[in-house]
Each structure stands twice: as structure tokens, then as C-alpha cells.
Write a protein that holds these residues in place. Sequence first.
Motif, PDB file in Angstrom:
ATOM      1  N   TRP A 251       0.837  -1.202   0.000  1.00  0.00           N
ATOM      2  CA  TRP A 251       0.000   0.000   0.000  1.00  0.00           C
ATOM      3  C   TRP A 251       0.867   1.245   0.000  1.00  0.00           C
ATOM      4  O   TRP A 251       1.851   1.333   0.741  1.00  0.00           O
ATOM      5  CB  TRP A 251      -0.936  -0.001   1.205  1.00  0.00           C
ATOM      6  CG  TRP A 251      -2.130  -0.884   0.996  1.00  0.00           C
ATOM      7  CD1 TRP A 251      -2.163  -2.237   1.071  1.00  0.00           C
ATOM      8  CD2 TRP A 251      -3.448  -0.466   0.646  1.00  0.00           C
ATOM      9  NE1 TRP A 251      -3.413  -2.708   0.787  1.00  0.00           N
ATOM     10  CE2 TRP A 251      -4.235  -1.643   0.530  1.00  0.00           C
ATOM     11  CE3 TRP A 251      -4.043   0.763   0.417  1.00  0.00           C
ATOM     12  CZ2 TRP A 251      -5.592  -1.598   0.202  1.00  0.00           C
ATOM     13  CZ3 TRP A 251      -5.396   0.804   0.097  1.00  0.00           C
ATOM     14  CH2 TRP A 251      -6.155  -0.369  -0.019  1.00  0.00           C
TER      15      TRP A 251
ATOM     16  N   LEU B 297       1.260   5.420   0.525  1.00  0.00           N
ATOM     17  CA  LEU B 297       0.714   6.506   1.333  1.00  0.00           C
ATOM     18  C   LEU B 297       1.044   7.836   0.651  1.00  0.00           C
ATOM     19  O   LEU B 297       2.216   8.222   0.563  1.00  0.00           O
ATOM     20  CB  LEU B 297       1.289   6.461   2.748  1.00  0.00           C
ATOM     21  CG  LEU B 297       0.844   7.584   3.692  1.00  0.00           C
ATOM     22  CD1 LEU B 297      -0.675   7.601   3.830  1.00  0.00           C
ATOM     23  CD2 LEU B 297       1.512   7.443   5.050  1.00  0.00           C
TER      24      LEU B 297
ATOM     25  N   ILE C   5       3.765   2.100   2.988  1.00  0.00           N
ATOM     26  CA  ILE C   5       3.600   2.112   4.438  1.00  0.00           C
ATOM     27  C   ILE C   5       4.420   0.983   5.050  1.00  0.00           C
ATOM     28  O   ILE C   5       4.558  -0.097   4.486  1.00  0.00           O
ATOM     29  CB  ILE C   5       2.117   1.994   4.852  1.00  0.00           C
ATOM     30  CG1 ILE C   5       1.572   0.601   4.501  1.00  0.00           C
ATOM     31  CG2 ILE C   5       1.274   3.077   4.253  1.00  0.00           C
ATOM     32  CD1 ILE C   5       0.274   0.308   5.211  1.00  0.00           C
TER      33      ILE C   5
ATOM     34  N   ASP D 275      -1.896   8.330  10.887  1.00  0.00           N
ATOM     35  CA  ASP D 275      -2.362   7.510   9.767  1.00  0.00           C
ATOM     36  C   ASP D 275      -3.135   8.330   8.732  1.00  0.00           C
ATOM     37  O   ASP D 275      -3.516   7.813   7.686  1.00  0.00           O
ATOM     38  CB  ASP D 275      -3.270   6.384  10.281  1.00  0.00           C
ATOM     39  CG  ASP D 275      -2.514   5.380  11.123  1.00  0.00           C
ATOM     40  OD1 ASP D 275      -1.372   5.076  10.768  1.00  0.00           O
ATOM     41  OD2 ASP D 275      -3.066   4.902  12.130  1.00  0.00           O
TER      42      ASP D 275
ATOM     43  N   TYR E  64      -4.478   6.628   0.538  1.00  0.00           N
ATOM     44  CA  TYR E  64      -3.911   5.293   0.398  1.00  0.00           C
ATOM     45  C   TYR E  64      -4.253   4.708  -0.964  1.00  0.00           C
ATOM     46  O   TYR E  64      -5.355   4.918  -1.485  1.00  0.00           O
ATOM     47  CB  TYR E  64      -4.442   4.372   1.489  1.00  0.00           C
ATOM     48  CG  TYR E  64      -3.932   4.707   2.880  1.00  0.00           C
ATOM     49  CD1 TYR E  64      -2.925   3.954   3.462  1.00  0.00           C
ATOM     50  CD2 TYR E  64      -4.445   5.772   3.603  1.00  0.00           C
ATOM     51  CE1 TYR E  64      -2.443   4.247   4.739  1.00  0.00           C
ATOM     52  CE2 TYR E  64      -3.976   6.090   4.869  1.00  0.00           C
ATOM     53  CZ  TYR E  64      -2.972   5.314   5.440  1.00  0.00           C
ATOM     54  OH  TYR E  64      -2.490   5.618   6.678  1.00  0.00           O
TER      55      TYR E  64
END
Length: 900
Positions: free
Chosen positions: A74, A76, A83, A107, A111
Motif C-alpha cells: 500500500w 501513502l 507504508i 495515519d 492510500y
Amino acid sequence: RWKLNNWDIDLTKDRYSMVGGRLVINNPEKSRDAGKYVCVVSNIFGTVRSSEATLSFGCKPIKYFPPDDLSYRWLLNEFPVFIALDKRRFVSQTNGNLYIANVEASDKGNYSCFVSSPSITKSVFSKFIPLIPQSDRAKVYPADIKVKFKDTYALLGQNVTLECFALGNPVPELRWSKYLEPMPATAEISMSGAVLKIFNIQYEDEGLYECEAENYKGKDKHQARVYVQAAPEWVEHINDTEKDIGSDLYWPCIATGNPIPTIRWLKNGASFRKGELRIQSLNFDDAGMYQCIAENTHGIIYANAELKIVASPPTFELNPMKKKILAAKGGRVIIECKPKAAPKPKFSWSKGTELLVNGSRIRIWDDGSLEIINITKLDEGRYTCFAENNRGKANSTGVLEMTEATRITLAPLNVDVTVGENATMQCIASHDPTLDLTFIWSLNGFVIDFEKEHEHYERNVMIKSNGELLIKNVQLRHAGRYTCTAQTIVDNSSASADLVVRGPPGPPGGIRVEEIRDTAVALTWSRGTDNHSPISKYTIQSKTFLSEEWKDAKTEPSDIEGNMESATVIDLIPWMEYEFRIIATNTLGTGEPSMPSQRIRTEGAPPNVAPSDVGGGGGSNRELTITWMPLSREYHYGNNFGYIVAFKPFGEKEWRRVTVTNPEIGRYVHKDESMPPSTQYQVKVKAFNNKGDGPFSLTAVIYSAQDAPTEIPTDVSVKVLSSSEMSVSWHHVSDKSVEGYQIRYWAAHDKEAAAQRVQVSNQEYSTKLENLKPNTRYHVDVSAFNSAGYGPPSRTIDVITRKAPPSQRPRIISSVRSGSRYIITWDHVKAMSNESAVEGYKVLYRPDGQHEGKLFSTGKHTIEVPVPSDGEYVVEVRAHSEGGDGEVAQIKISGEQITS
């Protein structure tokens, strides 16, 4: 021959050809040639079929890939910022989803799922998805497993991956186990506990696996089964076999696999039978080539063998009866009769002219052998074996002679010794003087190898008929029943005695751990062998992952007597994994330890130790930094371990508390824009776990961070030294909190954000900047800094570095020796338009192999240097300019010659 889908291929057609056994298909077509091919091979002995081969034709490319061929990550906010995965965040490689156990403010972002395939270079990623943490993210909630592995089927030897991940706040701990069985030796847990990998999986690894997630708010469990299957493998397969006509055949063909393979048979390439193969009353039609085929859903294997049927009249040509047969007086003899014959013949015997029949001392066996017991002198004579079948008959004769029997006249006696002593076993025998006598010793039925065991066993070979055995430096393993066998080629005689070895006890067995509490467990065991000396006491030892060393454990009762088989181990560390072992002792010493117990974990308890070295202070502006020494693992005492940090301004009553959930962190920074600088605070720290809180540490006094400097350094000046160096100087500010000064510099054509930085201590008033670009405008400023940050920069000063030094290397045109001097001359170096003008030349005169020497400067194109008195010298010449020194030209000189 070749077959396609069980139809013979017509090799006379032009589209087919065969070279040796290889089939060639010209211009293959899917409609005519796709299918299963088998090669069939024949000769005069029979026929066999090959395994099947499938011919397929290409199809349209698929739009997806097998799951094992995909890798999920993933992004970011932007590529390639991936990530980082930890205890809180997990990416499933089964479905590609991203899981966050509890969302934090950090967080926040956009994404994107990034998918790649290891087998090709292509990768894709999804649209970016925004994540916005909610304000109630500090809420605690129990563990909840969201990634659940399913029932899994694997082939023997494959690697298996199981995934398990739980949401929860605090972040749950993950634990793996196998129901009622230990975890496989090849199991490996990774990704902070979320992934269990079993490498090279075996049948015994099959079973029910469990993942447990727990935090102090609650726990969750998930179970699924792993099944191990396998393609067929031979346990026993057929081999070429020769059988007598009329006999029975059982041909074992056994394969292992999961699912259990089915067995079928081919005879000369045609289907024959299924299951086991038994044929009664074999005839010539049963001869041929047989194939046993084992198959299941995962594969197929073949075993080929020829069955030959033979028929012949009896003949003793290959195996005649022995001409001379010896038998001991009073003993037993078997005279073999083994002619080659098919079918099996009928047997009869005679002694001289007397036909022999079964009686009390004489018996004719089914295989034709003759047995005589209680031999006497009257049994000596000529014996003939007769063999007959439906194809003929034959006979063979041998002579039986009697010898004196072998007898042990002095048998070994029982011996009792202590470990480390020597023992002697006697053995003397009588025998027939015409025969050689040998002695064989065995211990508990196993023959002693005197070459391998020479350190402990020795025979007396000096005296005839004496087989005495010496056992040196007796150990516990030497105890048991010793048998002496006196043996000739005709008969033997044996006698036995026991060796008792007294020594330290053997290891106890059957250790069980019961009644597991936080600081104590109950142990039970079964006593081992006392080795003929009563056990006087037991010692219990324990070991944790903190050390490989076994340590004596504290017990109740403190002295464990030799007649006990249970005790309680006390003063253990809560929530710690332990192994235990037990050692027995008697008057002869301490024995070997038992096998370790199963590893257990004690129950948890609230911490009882406070963190040490509580302090802090400093940091950035408007910050309060609190530090402490994290407690080591043995003081955690439970799951979900962390710290509670309490602090308040000096003199106030109310303590403010925060929770730090990472057990390895010993630092907390509190930010508050309203916090005054250099303010006195009281701080204290305590540990907690899922069982409760521990005691607070002693209260420490610290200060909040001071303000960053506010003064600007003055009298900043910059001096250009060359094309790549400049010197910067300044006056100090008056603020006593200043720890140093930062000098920033950047090229005029660059952005200020690209500025390079040099930091020096508060004792320095100047510094040199190096590795600059020639003939380039630079901006330079200076600022003061302390732990709270940087002060305002000085005014920016612009300077331009010198042009680069001349790139041309001086060309040395002559080197002439004149008496005690060398005169060296070179061409003038002319600088290019973008280079600094030549101001003169530097000449270094040094010994060859050294860096130091005598440096000369001159504005001329020539120089005189001394003739070396010893060895070679190097003369280096370079142009000098305001931009620095140019490239080097060099020449070597010596007292005898010159080399360039």
C-alpha cells in the motif's frame, strides 16, 4: 508404437514420422492432434506402455493471475512511499486488504493498493482512498480477529502460509498454537505475529491450528485445519521375477500418498487387474511384461518388471551336496539338499543302502534338508539325497563324520563393581583337537566389537582355550548380561553371567508441570534408575529465554528427598516462559539431567518494579521531555505492557497522566503551546499490564524546554579562499543557552530549501566551507541554536568563488644534471577563459614513496634541486592561481639516472 487417446497412430501417413522412439508431428492442428499420447514398446518377451503425455494448444491470455503470483503493498500519499508494516498495520497477501489495529493521527492520508507480479515486470495501483482519523480514536476496545485463515490443503514438502490479524486498542498480542500438539519444527512466525509459515510441510504437521489475539480488554480465537496431501510414492514396487511352473505368485506393489493411491495392473500393455496381484498354479501363459500403476488426484507412477516361468528336471550341477560333513558328538546336524528343479521335486534320503524315514532322531524337511539330532558314532557314513519331479530325477552324496563336542569348563561368574573400576569375566572351554576354537562375547544379546570398544574391552588371547574378558574403567552402560560363546566350525557352547554397575542415578522421567500460577508451579516426575545405590535427593533446575544457562530453582520443600516424586517451584517470574529439568543424586554422585519439560508460561501479575532513572528536560520549544529506563522483559509480568507517565508543574496538586503502550520506549514528549519555557515540573512513571498497575517511581524534578535563541549573530564576514573554499566568521550572541551555530550556504541558482548546513559548537568563531563549485555565486547566513531550535538567521551575504585553477598539466621538457644539482624546465601553462590566471608554480621535492618533502615556489619555468644522495626522489610541478593549484606533472630523479 504410438497411441492418441487409446487409438493407434498410423505412422505411414506423411504428417507423422518416428526417429528411434521419437514421434514427430508435422503442422499439428488442435482438432486432430490435441489429446493424450502413449508410447508402446514391444519385443519377444512382452510389451510395456509409457506414462501419458498431454498435447495442448495455446489459448487467449488470462486477465488475472494465480493468487500466489501476486504481491500486495500500500502506498501513502505518493509513489514510492510504501507504508511500513508493524504490530499495528498489516497487509494480507490473501486478499490484498490493509488492516490497522487502531488508527492514530499519523495515519491520516491518501492510500492506494499497489499490486505486482514477481513473474512479470507489470504492476498496477488503485485510485487513492482518503483516511481521516476520528476524534474518539483513543477509545479502548477488545481484540477482534478480522484476518482469518481458512482450511488449507497442501502437498507434502510445500511451504504453507497462514494469516491472522486482529483489530483492538491497545494493539492485541498474537499467539499461534497447534491443538494438542507442539508446533512444527519448521514453523516460523513473522510480520509481528500475523503470519505463520510452515516450511517443507510433512504429514505430522497436519492438524488444527489456532490463532489467539489478546489485549487487556479481551481476547479472540480462530481455528482452521491444515491438511497434508501427497502424490504417490513407492513403498514397495515390483522387480524382475523368475518363478517355477506350477508355483503361486504374490507380487506386492504398495504406494503411499494422500488420498490413498489406487493400484492397477497392465500385462503386455493391456489392462489386467486392480488391487493386489495373486496368481495360483503359474503356467507359461502367465509370463510377460507387467506394469503396476499407482495413482491419485496428485499424480501417477509406474513400475515395470518381467515375469519368467521356468521348468527343468532336478540337477545338482550348480549346488552339489558337501563331500564331507562334520557333526559334534551329542549335537545336531542339518545336511542340505538343494538341486535346481521346476516344478519343486519330491525328496528321499538313504544312508548307504538303507532308506531313511522320519523318526525320533531323524527328520526330512519340506525343502529336502536332512536333520539328525543326538549325534553318535553310529551315525557316521555316506548319505544320499534323491530328487524327482515330472521332468526327471537326480541324486547327490556326502560323508558324515563325528567330532568331539565343545564344552565350557569354567563359566563366567556374576560381578558387582562401581563406576570407574575394572571387572573380569572368566571363560574356559574344551573342544575337538582337530578344530580351531574361537570365543565370542556379547552384552545383552549384542556382540562386542573389540576394535571399536578397545578403550573398555580386552580379551586374553595368550592362553589357548581361555576366553577371559577384561572390562576397563566400567561405566553404567556396561551393566547387563554377558554371554561367552566358545565356537568351532561344527558347534558352540555358551554360558552367561551378570555385571552389576553401581553409580550415580539415571535421569528422572515423565516430568509434568501442573497448577501453573504467577510465581509457582507444581512438578511431578517418575524416578529413574538408582543404579544400585538409593537416591538421596533431587535438584530442580529452570531455564528461560533470557539465558541458555540452567539454574537451580527455589522449591518447597527446599530439600527434595529421594523418595519424593513431586515438589513446588517458587519465586518464579510472572508471565515468563519456563522449562524445567530434574537431576537425581546418590552417594556415588549426581546423575544426568532429565529431558526438559514442556515449555510453559506462568500466569500474569501486576508489575511490582518501578522504572528507574526518571528524568528528562530540554527538547524543542514548548515541549516537556520525560525519560526513564524501560523495564526489561522479565519485569513485564503480563501482556499489554506499557507505562503511565504522570507530571505536573511544581507546586500544583493535580497530576496529568498519559499512557505509553510501547514497552521498549523510555521517552515521552508532551507538547503544549501555552507551556512557559524553563519551567520546573515534577514527573513520575509506573508500569502497567493487563493484570493491573505497578508502583510509581520516585518523583523527579525536570524543566520544560527553553526558548530557541532570539538574537542574530553579528559581524558576519566571508572570505573566499579559492575556487572551492571560503572562510566564514561571526560574533557570538549573548544568550547563555546557545549550544552552537549553524552556517547555511547555497548557490544563487538553487532554492533556499536546498541549502547545505554546517554546525559548530558555541566555542567556535569561524569555520571553513569546502567542496564548493568554482566561479559560482553563493548565499551565506549564520544562526544560533540550542535544544529548543534555531534562532533567526543573520543577513545573507553574497560571495563568488574564484575561477577554477588551470586544468592544463605542466609539460616537463628537460631535466639536466649539472654537478650536484638538477635543472628541471617545463612549458608555461596557459589558463583558459573560465580558469584563474597562472600566478606562479609550486614545486614539491620529496623521496619516492613518501608524501612529505620540500616545497618551492617560483614565477619562472625552471628550478634547480639537489641531486639525491640516496635512492630516488620525485619532483612534482603544478601551476598556482587564485583559484587554487592545478594538475600535477612529475618526474623521478636519482644520483644515477632520471625517469619520467
